[in-house]
Design a protein around this motif. Structure first.
Motif, PDB file in Angstrom:
ATOM      1  N   ARG A 281      -2.590  -6.240  -7.822  1.00  0.00           N
ATOM      2  CA  ARG A 281      -3.175  -5.709  -9.064  1.00  0.00           C
ATOM      3  C   ARG A 281      -3.705  -4.294  -8.864  1.00  0.00           C
ATOM      4  O   ARG A 281      -3.557  -3.429  -9.737  1.00  0.00           O
ATOM      5  CB  ARG A 281      -4.295  -6.635  -9.545  1.00  0.00           C
ATOM      6  N   HIS A 282      -4.336  -4.034  -7.725  1.00  0.00           N
ATOM      7  CA  HIS A 282      -4.831  -2.682  -7.467  1.00  0.00           C
ATOM      8  C   HIS A 282      -3.677  -1.685  -7.331  1.00  0.00           C
ATOM      9  O   HIS A 282      -3.755  -0.558  -7.820  1.00  0.00           O
ATOM     10  CB  HIS A 282      -5.689  -2.675  -6.197  1.00  0.00           C
TER      11      HIS A 282
ATOM     12  N   GLN B  84      -4.617  -9.925  -5.491  1.00  0.00           N
ATOM     13  CA  GLN B  84      -5.620  -8.897  -5.760  1.00  0.00           C
ATOM     14  C   GLN B  84      -5.121  -7.521  -5.323  1.00  0.00           C
ATOM     15  O   GLN B  84      -5.272  -6.540  -6.059  1.00  0.00           O
ATOM     16  CB  GLN B  84      -6.928  -9.243  -5.042  1.00  0.00           C
ATOM     17  N   ASN B  85      -4.512  -7.455  -4.146  1.00  0.00           N
ATOM     18  CA  ASN B  85      -3.956  -6.183  -3.693  1.00  0.00           C
ATOM     19  C   ASN B  85      -2.860  -5.691  -4.624  1.00  0.00           C
ATOM     20  O   ASN B  85      -2.758  -4.494  -4.910  1.00  0.00           O
ATOM     21  CB  ASN B  85      -3.391  -6.325  -2.271  1.00  0.00           C
TER      22      ASN B  85
ATOM     23  N   PHE C 189      -9.091  -5.966 -12.491  1.00  0.00           N
ATOM     24  CA  PHE C 189      -8.973  -5.341 -11.178  1.00  0.00           C
ATOM     25  C   PHE C 189      -8.993  -3.813 -11.294  1.00  0.00           C
ATOM     26  O   PHE C 189      -8.112  -3.128 -10.782  1.00  0.00           O
ATOM     27  CB  PHE C 189      -7.682  -5.798 -10.488  1.00  0.00           C
ATOM     28  N   GLY C 190      -9.966  -3.305 -12.000  1.00  0.00           N
ATOM     29  CA  GLY C 190     -10.155  -1.864 -12.063  1.00  0.00           C
ATOM     30  C   GLY C 190      -9.203  -1.129 -12.976  1.00  0.00           C
ATOM     31  O   GLY C 190      -9.029   0.088 -12.823  1.00  0.00           O
ATOM     32  N   TRP C 191      -8.598  -1.811 -13.930  1.00  0.00           N
ATOM     33  CA  TRP C 191      -7.668  -1.148 -14.844  1.00  0.00           C
ATOM     34  C   TRP C 191      -8.435  -0.560 -16.035  1.00  0.00           C
ATOM     35  O   TRP C 191      -8.200  -0.930 -17.188  1.00  0.00           O
ATOM     36  CB  TRP C 191      -6.606  -2.122 -15.345  1.00  0.00           C
TER      37      TRP C 191
ATOM     38  N   GLN D  42       0.810  -1.215   0.000  1.00  0.00           N
ATOM     39  CA  GLN D  42       0.000   0.000   0.000  1.00  0.00           C
ATOM     40  C   GLN D  42       0.847   1.271   0.000  1.00  0.00           C
ATOM     41  O   GLN D  42       0.360   2.346  -0.328  1.00  0.00           O
ATOM     42  CB  GLN D  42      -0.929   0.001   1.225  1.00  0.00           C
TER      43      GLN D  42
ATOM     44  N   ASN E 264      -5.506  -9.435 -15.918  1.00  0.00           N
ATOM     45  CA  ASN E 264      -5.223  -8.532 -14.802  1.00  0.00           C
ATOM     46  C   ASN E 264      -6.075  -7.273 -14.848  1.00  0.00           C
ATOM     47  O   ASN E 264      -6.322  -6.651 -13.803  1.00  0.00           O
ATOM     48  CB  ASN E 264      -3.743  -8.135 -14.816  1.00  0.00           C
TER      49      ASN E 264
ATOM     50  N   GLY F 136      -2.336  -0.959 -10.770  1.00  0.00           N
ATOM     51  CA  GLY F 136      -3.209  -0.029 -11.479  1.00  0.00           C
ATOM     52  C   GLY F 136      -2.991   1.413 -11.045  1.00  0.00           C
ATOM     53  O   GLY F 136      -2.941   2.330 -11.884  1.00  0.00           O
ATOM     54  N   THR F 137      -2.841   1.633  -9.729  1.00  0.00           N
ATOM     55  CA  THR F 137      -2.602   2.995  -9.231  1.00  0.00           C
ATOM     56  C   THR F 137      -1.250   3.515  -9.698  1.00  0.00           C
ATOM     57  O   THR F 137      -1.119   4.685 -10.095  1.00  0.00           O
ATOM     58  CB  THR F 137      -2.664   3.008  -7.698  1.00  0.00           C
TER      59      THR F 137
END
Length: 1263
Positions: A235-236, A232-233, A338-340, A189, A335, A239-240
């Motif tokens: 991938r997020h 999963q974390n 995951f919000g990409w 994070q 991938n 993306g960020t």
């Protein structure tokens, strides 16, 4: 006084007297508190003391954020007033606090850049026993700080802080390396904010290093996090991070340029994260074209590299297989779920770019090769196109926002790309419908809009589109109604393709909207299988066109109401289709080809369909039993001006009628097996079409047997030219031959192995064969033309061949002996099978019932394979041809050709079912548990024995065509062997033995056998040693260029080469030399791509150890140069051999030049193995090349482009070799070895000029 004030403040600073302290401080005047000037030692020490107390106070977290900010601001204002020693102590305070991890909040770090800036401006500071300038002191502090251990909690604060610190390039690089190393110690994070700060820091420089470091971190995390809960974390976080980088690239063009350079320089190091980043950056307009061009090139290069590596054992052993770029892209698609969202648009664009760029292209006259559903993507361009389709399909499944755009773009291409094939887009649409039919219904309006263009689209596009959307028609009434409206309009279109499209659509609807009471094909199959194995053997019940898998959408529930509505709907469509029976032959033909499939899928329409066919047959049937012929051929043709054309495809009409009738009768019998004479009752209820059609077919059979060619106005004197009379005769002949074939299939099926009926069938064939011979004779005199396609169905061909060759039932032997006694009929049956197999190989389907049904076609193919294999192995060509003087192709030879086609078709169209095909050959004796390699090896041994028999027989017994077919079959089957298996080793050992013991006299056979040897050898080991041996054989056979030996001087070469095959063998060897050069060139390119300046130092670490790739390169080139040295001394025949050799020599020197350039940038130790290549080329090959050029010039007596190209390549090689020799003494002394030969060459050419014509002299002067 001042001391009193100080004491008072200190005494009140306890926590209990804070209010009093505040009151006391506010009461002091400016004169009382401004008595500590920084110039005075006491003042400086007090100020330093204040800094030393305030910094920990701000870091403690006890102060409010606003208060801490105010304090830091005040301290910043006074920092530049501090003396150098105080600044040094203050900086050391920060460094020590960071090392001890006391910078938790990082608030006071805002002051550190100001301290370092002020420190750098100081002239001199004491350092140890000497002095340093402020700038140097700052560098020492930064070096100490970056070399120490950082608390992970303060990494982000430190990175933020260093943005405000002036840094030299080397300091910045050191800092960036430190921050990148800290990535691994942070929680996931914390990575995005650190990435953001690092990108801001990159504004100072080291942009490439920052980008590559971030990408490298996520690449490593991808490998470590596979199948873990944190994926999963991750991938997020990825993306960020991508969003941060894209934002930075938008603002900083220099960062964007560095990103482009970094990506282009690391093709082999791409990963799903970097691909996603690349696609996101591609949304920025100024980078879009460059990035997509790069991706497109990288994808094709990746596929080409895989293709090259898979075909060479040498490359497979040398370089390990890496994860393919295509798989990485598909991983990126997965991938992106995951919000990409910022990646998905680029994926869509990439998918369509690949499909547009690498889709099938239109061939000559707008035609294209049909790949078929089961065809595998083999070439790099086909694989790239297939990858584009996979990207779009997976994207459609995962991302709702892009579904509409994908569907719209696919449909737009179907409508607009009318001049080029769109099969890949149709396949994509079909996959989308199958995978997500209900989702697609949300965009049904887009599909409906496409229907409006059906009349203007090519027929193949219409067929594919309607087949793809067929599952949707069952669940969307609005879509079905829209299609019906369009098809009704198209039925009256002025364009022929429009009307054909209407027929295609209506037939599709008839097949998929069942009427109440219709039997599903799956329900009919068990009973019909029983019928199929008895006297109805050979009747096909499979679909013919527009076959749609029943597993696509299981949502059509046929209630009584729906079925009743469907009946009215289907009858209305049939009524519309009847109008087509008065249109052009192409439209009628489509109708006849589709009726059988409609009947099979919708049996309740049988009465209407059969009545329609009966009515149409009556038009062309001659009811008078005494009249010949029994059909009215004159009504089947039309004329317009002096043009004659086919109006009614009569043979196809009868074929459709026969298949529909037989299927209907079989279905009735299977439905009522114990119902005695109920068929007659049913026939009376449904109009009596069965009896009438049977009587018509029997009458036509009886009278066609009586007919002579003159009855059709066809005989040996008939004209078959391009005149109107000739065209009419040709149409008549094709129609009559088709009618005979239909009658042969019908009467064989109805004969129930009756001897008398088989004799009649043979009479039908004799009439057919006589007309066929006339057509062949006439076409042989004029323009060559293909024989018309047979109208026998694939299922019947399978049944017929089984009966002729494998049926051993005693009760059928007498009847079958009638057919078996006719050699022409046996050849005809196998020839038709060969025609069907060839059509299946080329198009993926066959004519007739079951032709579009993949499973049934494959079943028939297995049966045919078993029969042909049995026939060839039990009755070889030598046995069959013994005592025969006719030059016709024997049945066994046709069987062998059929087997070659079958094995090739199996690998191309049914790659996943080859094992099943091989198992079917042996029938019940096959070991079903054996591997594909074991099964293949078993049949390879049978064909090896057959070839060995051929080669060991006498010269008169050698059948060149059979030997060629056997070699080709062995070549095809050997592709199924696993190269690492023992069977493969046995195969190559046998091939080498055969090549050594065989005299290569037959050119075609020699070419096939050597091609087989090379194809096996490259999958076993490098073929350079083999090439050297063959070059020695060619040299010993043809002799030296300076003294061509006579026939008595020649020795028998180890390879038994003969004069007839020498040119073919030489060209094959040179072709293989070209492939080896391709591999060497590819390897050098790979090595050059690894020469990153930052990594050159790694090459020197292993002192004395040679790189395995470089070692392999030198060995390959050394052996190849030795082989070429043999050829350039050989008296090759002038023409294609000499020109090809000159071209390969030119390529060899070009690659040697590339290798020298590569070595120029490598460590000096790499020059040592190159010495041998330089010595070999300079001392041996180059002089011989110049001698060979002289030899070619003397023989050709004319100029050729290959010679100056070769000379230029040699001179370029020597030029760079001189450059290399200046770098190292290793290669000196071998550069100029070939120069004297060059001078001799020039003098020789000059001395030959007077002997040549004057015209070349003039040309030379102009030059």
């Amino acid at each position: 006084m001042r001391a009193d004030i100080m004491e008072k403040i200190v005494s009140l600073s306890d926590g209990e007297h804070i209010p009093e302290l505040q009151q006391y401080l506010s009461s002091l005047t400016d004169d009382q508190v401004t008595s500590s000037p920084p110039s005075a030692p006491e003042g400086a020490s007090r100020r330093l003391l204040l800094y030393q107390h305030c910094i920990p106070l701000c870091e403690s977290g006890d102060l409010q954020t606003e208060v801490a900010s105010d304090i830091i601001g005040l301290l910043m204002l006074e920092t530049h007033n501090l003396p150098g020693p105080s600044l040094a102590q203050l900086a050391s305070l920060f460094v020590d606090a960071i090392k001890l991890g006391k910078m938790g909040s990082g608030k006071s770090l805002e002051l550190f850049p100001t301290v370092l800036t002020a420190l750098a401006a100081t002239e001199a500071l004491s350092y140890g026993k000497g002095e340093l300038s402020g700038e140097e002191y700052k560098k020492q502090l930064i070096n100490s700080l970056c070399s120490s251990r950082w608390d992970p909690q303060c990494v982000i604060h430190l990175t933020t802080m260093f943005r405000d610190v002036p840094l030299a390039p080397e300091e910045l690089q050191f800092l960036v390396e430190k921050v990148l190393r800290m990535f691994l110690k942070l929680d996931l994070q914390e990575i995005p904010p650190l990435v953001y700060q690092l990108l801001l820091l990159a504004a100072k420089g080291c942009k490439k290093q920052v980008l590559e470091g971030i990408i490298s971190y996520f690449k490593e995390q991808d490998l470590l996090s596979i199948m873990t809960p944190i994926i999963q974390n991750l991938r997020h976080v990825e993306g960020t991070a991508i969003l941060h980088i894209v934002f930075a690239v938008r603002l900083d063009q220099e960062l964007g340029r560095e990103f482009l350079k970094s990506v282009k320089g690391s093709q082999g190091e791409l990963c799903p994260f970097s691909i996603a980043l690349l696609l996101s950056v591609a949304r920025i307009q100024r980078y879009e074209e460059q990035l997509f061009d790069f991706l497109k090139g990288a994808i094709t290069k990746g596929f080409k590299d895989e293709h090259l590596q898979q075909g060479s054992k040498f490359l497979q052993d040398l370089l390990p297989q890496r994860c393919s770029l295509a798989q990485m892209i598909l991983d990126t698609v997965k991938n992106s779920v995951f919000g990409w969202d910022h990646v998905t648009q680029g994926l869509v664009q990439l998918g369509f770019i690949l499909m547009d760029a690498f889709g099938p292209k239109a061939g000559p006259f707008g035609k294209t090769a049909t790949e078929g559903v089961n065809a595998t993507a083999k070439t790099p361009t086909q694989q790239a196109c297939r990858l584009g389709g996979h990207i779009l399909l997976e994207g459609f499944k995962m991302h709702e926002p892009i579904r509409g755009e994908i569907l719209e773009q696919v449909l737009n291409r179907l409508v607009t790309k009318t001049a080029s094939p769109v099969t890949h887009f149709i396949d994509l649409l079909s996959d989308i419908v199958v995978s997500a039919p209900m989702i697609l219904l949300e965009s049904s309006s887009k599909v409906t809009e496409t229907f409006d263009h059906l009349s203007y689209l090519p027929l193949a596009t219409v067929q594919g589109l309607l087949k793809a959307v067929q599952p949707l028609l069952k669940v969307s009434m609005s879509m079905k109604d829209a299609l019906i409206l369009v098809l009704r309009k198209a039925m009256f279109s002025s364009q022929l393709d429009g009307r054909k499209s209407a027929v295609t659509g209506f037939l599709l609807l008839l097949k998929n909207f069942r009427v109440l009471g219709s039997m599903a094909s799956s329900q009919c199959s068990p009973a019909l299988s029983f019928m199929y194995s008895s006297h109805y053997e050979g009747i096909s019940i499979g679909p013919f066109i527009c076959d749609v898998s029943c597993a696509q959408v299981q949502v059509d529930v046929h209630s009584r109401y729906n079925s009743a509505a469907n009946e009215a709907f289907c009858l209305e469509i049939l009524s519309s289709l009847r109008r087509c029976l008065g249109q052009q032959a192409d439209v009628r033909l489509m109708l006849y080809e589709g009726f059988h499939d409609v009947l099979r899928r919708n049996s309740q329409l049988a009465s209407s369909i059969m009545q329609t066919l009966l009515s149409q047959v009556r038009r062309y049937y001659e009811p008078e039993q005494d009249l010949l012929p029994p059909v009215k051929l004159e009504l089947c043709i039309g004329a317009q001006g002096d043009q004659v054309f086919l109006q009614e495809p009569l043979a196809h009409l009868l074929s459709c009628t026969v298949h529909c009738l037989l299927w209907y009768q079989g279905m009735r019998r299977s439905a009522r097996p114990n119902a005695g004479g109920s068929d007659d009752d049913d026939d009376e209820e449904e109009g009596g079409f069965q009896d009438e059609l049977q009587s018509i077919l029997e009458s036509i059979t009886r009278r066609m047997i009586k007919c002579e060619l003159e009855d059709f106005e066809l005989d040996k004197s008939a004209e078959f030219s391009l005149s109107s009379v000739g065209v009419k005769n040709s149409i008549y002949a094709v129609l009559v031959m088709g009618v005979y074939e239909v009658l042969i299939e019908y009467n064989f099926t109805k004969a129930n192995y009756s001897k008398s009926l088989f004799e009649e069938l043979l009479e039908l064939f004799s009439r057919y064969n006589k007309l066929s011979e006339i057509l062949k004779e006439k076409s042989g005199k004029g323009k060559s033309s293909k024989s018309p396609r047979s109208l026998l169905s694939m299922g019947f061909v399978s049944t017929l061949l089984t009966a002729l060759f494998r049926d051993s039932a005693q009760s059928r032997e007498e009847a079958l002996l009638v057919l078996r006694s006719s050699g022409d009929f046996l050849r005809y049956a196998v020839s038709v099978a060969l025609q069907k197999i060839t059509q299946l190989e080329e198009t993926g389907h066959t004519d007739g019932p079951d032709g579009q049904n993949t499973d049934k076609t494959f079943h028939h193919l297995c049966d045919i394979t078993s029969v042909l294999m049995w026939r060839y192995t039990n009755i070889p060509c030598a046995v069959e041809d013994a005592g025969k003087k006719e030059k016709r192709c024997s049945v066994s030879l046709l069987c062998l050709e059929g087997l070659l086609r079958i094995f090739s078709t199996g690998q191309q169209r049914y790659p996943a079912r080859v094992a099943q095909l091989l198992s079917a050959i042996g029938g019940t004796h096959t070991n079903w548990n054996a591997s594909v390699t074991e099964k293949t090896a078993f049949y390879i041994r049978q064909f090896q024995r057959a070839l060995f028999t051929q080669l060991n027989g006498g010269e008169e017994d050698f059948n060149s065509k059979e030997a060629q077919l056997l070699v080709n079959i062995l070549s095809v089957l050997s592709r199924q062997l696993e190269p690492s298996s023992q069977q493969f080793v046995q195969m190559i050992t046998w091939t080498v033995k055969i090549c050594k013991e065989t005299s290569f006299e037959d050119i075609a056979f020699s070419k096939g056998l050597l091609s087989l040897l090379f194809s096996l050898h490259v999958l076993y080991k490098s073929p350079v040693s083999l090439l050297w041996e063959l070059c020695q054989d060619i040299h010993s056979q043809l002799g030296d260029i300076d003294q061509v030996p006579t026939a008595t001087d020649r020795t028998v070469s180890p390879g038994n080469l003969t004069d007839n095959s020498l040119q073919t063998v030489t060209l094959l060897v040179l072709s293989q030399v070209g492939k080896v050069l391709d591999e060497v060139d590819w390897l050098i390119t790979k090595k050059k791509g690894q020469l990153v300046p930052d990594r050159l130092s790694d090459a020197t670490q292993a002192a004395g150890q040679q790189d395995p790739v470089e070692k392999a390169l030198t060995l390959q080139l050394g052996t190849l140069l030795t082989a070429l040295n043999e050829l350039v001394q050989t008296a090759l025949p002038s023409g294609v051999c000499t020109n090809t050799l000159l071209g390969e020599l030119s390529r060899t020197y070009t690659i040697l030049t590339t290798l020298v350039k590569y070595v120029c940038v490598c460590p000096l130790k790499s020059l040592i193995p190159l010495y041998f290549q330089v010595k070999l080329s300079g001392s041996h090959l180059t002089p011989q090349c110049y001698s060979f050029i002289t030899y070619v010039q003397a023989k050709l007596l004319r100029e050729t482009k290959a010679i100056p190209n070769l000379i230029y390549s040699i001179e370029q090689y020597e030029k760079y070799l001189i450059t290399l020799s200046k770098k190292s003494k290793v290669c000196k002394g071998v550069v100029w070895d070939g120069r004297l030969s060059h001078i001799e060459l020039m003098s020789t050419i000059a001395s030959q000029e007077p002997e040549q014509s004057q015209e070349p002299k003039k040309k030379r002067k102009k030059q």
